[in-house]
Write an enzyme that holds these catalytic residues in place. Structure first.
Site, PDB file in Angstrom:
ATOM      1  N   SER A 262       0.806  -1.216   0.000  1.00  0.00           N
ATOM      2  CA  SER A 262       0.000   0.000   0.000  1.00  0.00           C
ATOM      3  C   SER A 262       0.835   1.259   0.000  1.00  0.00           C
ATOM      4  O   SER A 262       2.047   1.231   0.169  1.00  0.00           O
ATOM      5  CB  SER A 262      -0.966  -0.004   1.181  1.00  0.00           C
ATOM      6  OG  SER A 262      -0.323   0.475   2.324  1.00  0.00           O
ATOM      7  N   GLY A 263       0.134   2.374  -0.187  1.00  0.00           N
ATOM      8  CA  GLY A 263       0.768   3.686  -0.231  1.00  0.00           C
ATOM      9  C   GLY A 263       0.855   4.314   1.144  1.00  0.00           C
ATOM     10  O   GLY A 263       1.338   5.441   1.284  1.00  0.00           O
ATOM     11  N   ASP A 264       0.359   3.620   2.164  1.00  0.00           N
ATOM     12  CA  ASP A 264       0.445   4.169   3.521  1.00  0.00           C
ATOM     13  C   ASP A 264       0.669   2.984   4.467  1.00  0.00           C
ATOM     14  O   ASP A 264       1.089   1.916   4.015  1.00  0.00           O
ATOM     15  CB  ASP A 264      -0.826   4.979   3.833  1.00  0.00           C
ATOM     16  CG  ASP A 264      -0.561   6.110   4.818  1.00  0.00           C
ATOM     17  OD1 ASP A 264       0.158   5.864   5.804  1.00  0.00           O
ATOM     18  OD2 ASP A 264      -1.061   7.240   4.619  1.00  0.00           O
ATOM     19  N   ASP A 265       0.385   3.149   5.756  1.00  0.00           N
ATOM     20  CA  ASP A 265       0.673   2.068   6.696  1.00  0.00           C
ATOM     21  C   ASP A 265      -0.139   0.815   6.333  1.00  0.00           C
ATOM     22  O   ASP A 265      -1.323   0.909   6.020  1.00  0.00           O
ATOM     23  CB  ASP A 265       0.315   2.505   8.115  1.00  0.00           C
ATOM     24  CG  ASP A 265       1.076   3.762   8.535  1.00  0.00           C
ATOM     25  OD1 ASP A 265       2.266   3.879   8.192  1.00  0.00           O
ATOM     26  OD2 ASP A 265       0.470   4.635   9.181  1.00  0.00           O
TER      27      ASP A 265
END
Ligand SMILES: *[C@@H]1O[C@H](CO)[C@@H](O)[C@H](O)[C@H]1NC(C)=O
Ligand SMILES: *[C@@H]1O[C@H](CO)[C@@H](O)[C@H](O)[C@H]1NC(C)=O
Ligand SMILES: *[C@@H]1O[C@H](CO)[C@@H](O)[C@H](O)[C@H]1NC(C)=O
Ligand SMILES: *[C@@H]1O[C@H](CO)[C@@H](O)[C@H](O)[C@H]1NC(C)=O
Ligand SMILES: *[C@@H]1O[C@H](CO)[C@@H](O)[C@H](O)[C@H]1NC(C)=O
Ligand SMILES: *[C@@H]1O[C@H](CO)[C@@H](O)[C@H](O)[C@H]1NC(C)=O
Ligand SMILES: *[C@@H]1O[C@H](CO)[C@@H](O)[C@H](O)[C@H]1NC(C)=O
Ligand SMILES: *[C@@H]1O[C@H](CO)[C@@H](O)[C@H](O)[C@H]1NC(C)=O
Length: 482
Positions: A262-265
């Site tokens: 993913s692009g975040d956590d």
């Protein structure tokens, strides 16, 4: 299978026929022992099995990827909600591409997405596809825009016993539309999540592939007794705020066997933001995360925070694999957050190509507005990491507490960190932290140099109640064999 005009009548007839077939199959299974699994039924593990089943096509659904199924989903679930007290119902999404706007789930209900089915999020941004819902009380403000927020693609509130599953069917949020608006600053409301369940008890989300959420993927909030397992979650590593799973003010939650890019956590454990979260006061507690694999070059495998104002306690993380990920289990907090992060236990991390193995941040600077109280300090204590193997690491640790409010009782044991070809000189950068360590290579900073307990850092021996919940085997009619 049957006509949409009178779903009640036809549905019951179908249910009776299904029951008869199922009974016949079950007695056959008893006679024939373990021999074969009936091909017109799929075996699905679930917290509850349902007496009734229906297909989305029974309510006018069209799986051509173009026709809107928003009304079909809403009609179907509205109808099936009347069966909650009569053994509950399953709505099956058969092979096809099912375009839809937001719809609401109901209690004693299963949404089953077949492996060759794909639910596609609508890109028509209007009130009928994406109704507006109230702001979250523990956040106070919208995250993308000052106004309200869009309802999630799949939304549920005040429910009991709800299952979202499939034999690896797909839910695709078609997020690029929303990411583009986010980057251009064109959002009037906060983006929808892919799945959000609020104020609910007994939730299962399992065996699905989730792709390209407009923002966070899976957001259980103000809920308890949550099981999340077998999810493959995929978003581009540069997509904005595409957190994988965000347990938020939830208790008794089990997350296992998930693979997240993913692009975040990959997972962000939360409990509300600054003064709004402090006032709401609902912690995330009794959370277990097992066998998570994460790829997220600019974010954490598991973040605790940054919104943690209702507190986070008793989190157990076991067997985390991080590949090309910025940090592993990270604490993010700030002055103004209040709350606590305590009794965190991590055992078994296998890490490769990491910027940081250990990272704690006491000045994570995002605030909902300027009315937060800088005197509201978080309490960060009893954080335990053991049995870690890492390779190709840039920094072993960056541990940054808060001046006058140190992070205490940090324990790190049995850790072997292999560094990149050109490692940074300051491998352990520690300020305002204190704790213990044993068997750690390269050797930790002075504030953690006190010898830890023999036998290593703590990890609880007992099981949480949610770990003892066993899923039943439900026989689900295979929509491709009629
Ligand atoms: C879903 O539930 C929310 C909260 O109760 C409500 O505001 C919204 O209108 C519902 N959506 C639909 C499509 O019924
Ligand atoms: C929203 O868009 C859909 C699909 O184009 C249309 O059927 C519906 O009437 C629109 N609703 C509103 C409130 O504009
Ligand atoms: C849902 O539950 C919350 C908390 O108990 C309550 O405040 C809220 O009014 C309920 N909402 C609905 C739609 O019943
Ligand atoms: C589910 O599908 C995804 C995407 O195709 C795949 O990567 C994953 O291995 C599948 N999971 C299972 C359990 O088959
Ligand atoms: C957002 O707000 C702007 C300015 O008020 C308006 O022009 C635009 O149509 C709105 N967009 C949507 C999708 O409602
Ligand atoms: C974690 O991995 C170890 C080593 O492979 C294994 O012994 C242990 O059972 C695993 N624990 C869980 C909860 O998967
Ligand atoms: C090691 O990490 C660096 C980034 O620090 C990366 O560019 C490189 O590809 C990694 N090497 C291997 C063998 O994974
Ligand atoms: C050490 O950490 C502090 C606080 O996080 C940071 O400001 C500083 O740049 C770091 N020093 C090095 C050499 O990385």
């Amino acid at each position: 299978m049957y006509l949409p005009q009178d779903p009640t009548k036809t549905h019951d007839a179908a249910a009776r026929i299904s029951a008869v077939i199922l009974l016949a199959l079950l007695s056959l299974a008893t006679v024939e022992g373990k021999r074969s699994c009936p091909t017109n039924y799929l075996q699905v593990p679930a917290i509850s099995c349902r007496k009734h089943t229906a297909l989305i096509t029974d309510f006018g659904g069209v799986g051509d990827g173009v026709t809107s199924n928003t009304q079909a989903f809403r009609r179907a679930i509205e109808h099936l909600s009347s069966l909650a007290a009569d053994g509950g119902a399953q709505l099956t999404v058969p092979p096809g591409k099912w375009l839809t706007g937001s719809f609401n789930l109901t209690s004693h209900f299963t949404l089953f997405v077949h492996k060759d089915a794909k639910i596609l999020g609508s890109q028509v941004e209007n009130e009928s596809e994406w109704p507006q819902v109230a702001l979250l009380p523990s956040y106070g403000v919208g995250r993308d825009a000052p106004g309200g927020r869009y309802s999630s693609l799949i939304f549920g509130t005040n429910l009991t016993d709800v299952v979202i599953t499939g034999n690896n069917g797909t839910i695709d949020g078609q997020g690029a539309y929303w990411w583009d608006k986010f980057h251009k600053g064109e959002l009037n409301l906060t983006r929808p999540y892919l799945i959000e369940i609020m104020y609910s008890d007994q939730i299962q989300i399992s065996d699905l592939t989730l792709v390209n959420s407009p923002s966070w993927f899976v957001h259980p909030i103000y809920s308890k007794n949550v099981i999340i397992q077998g999810l493959t979650i995929l978003a581009p590593i540069d997509s904005p705020n595409t957190d994988g799973i965000d347990p938020d003010s939830c208790s008794n939650t089990r997350i296992e066997d998930c693979f997240i890019v993913s692009g975040d956590d990959c997972i962000a454990v939360k409990s509300g933001w600054d003064q709004y979260g402090i006032k709401f006061g609902m912690p995330t507690e009794d959370l277990v995360i097992k066998r998570l694999t994460c790829i997220s070059p600019d974010s954490a495998g598991v973040a605790l925070g940054s919104e943690m104002s209702g507190g986070i306690r008793n989190v157990r993380i076991e067997n985390f694999t991080g590949i090309n990920t910025q940090s592993a289990v990270r604490i993010k907090t700030a002055r103004g957050r209040g709350g606590f992060v305590k009794d965190i236990f991590v055992r078994g991390m296998y890490l490769s190509t990491m910027k940081y193995v250990f990272w704690m941040t006491g000045n994570y600077k995002s605030h909902p507005d300027d009315k937060f109280d800088p005197a509201a300090l978080p309490e960060i204590t009893n954080i335990n990491y053991r049995d870690v193997v890492a390779e190709n690491v840039t920094y072993s640790a960056r541990l940054e507490g808060i001046s006058g409010d140190p992070f205490t009782n940090i324990c790190i044991s049995n850790v072997k960190i292999g560094l990149t070809a050109t490692p940074k000189k300051l491998q352990w950068n520690c300020t305002d932290v204190e704790g213990f360590s044993s068997d750690v290579v390269p050797p930790p900073c002075a504030p953690l140099a006190k010898a830890g307990k023999s036998g290593g850092c703590d990890f609880p021996e007992d099981q949480l109640p949610i770990e003892r919940v066993q899923l039943k085997t439900c026989f689900v009619q295979n929509p491709t064999v009629v």
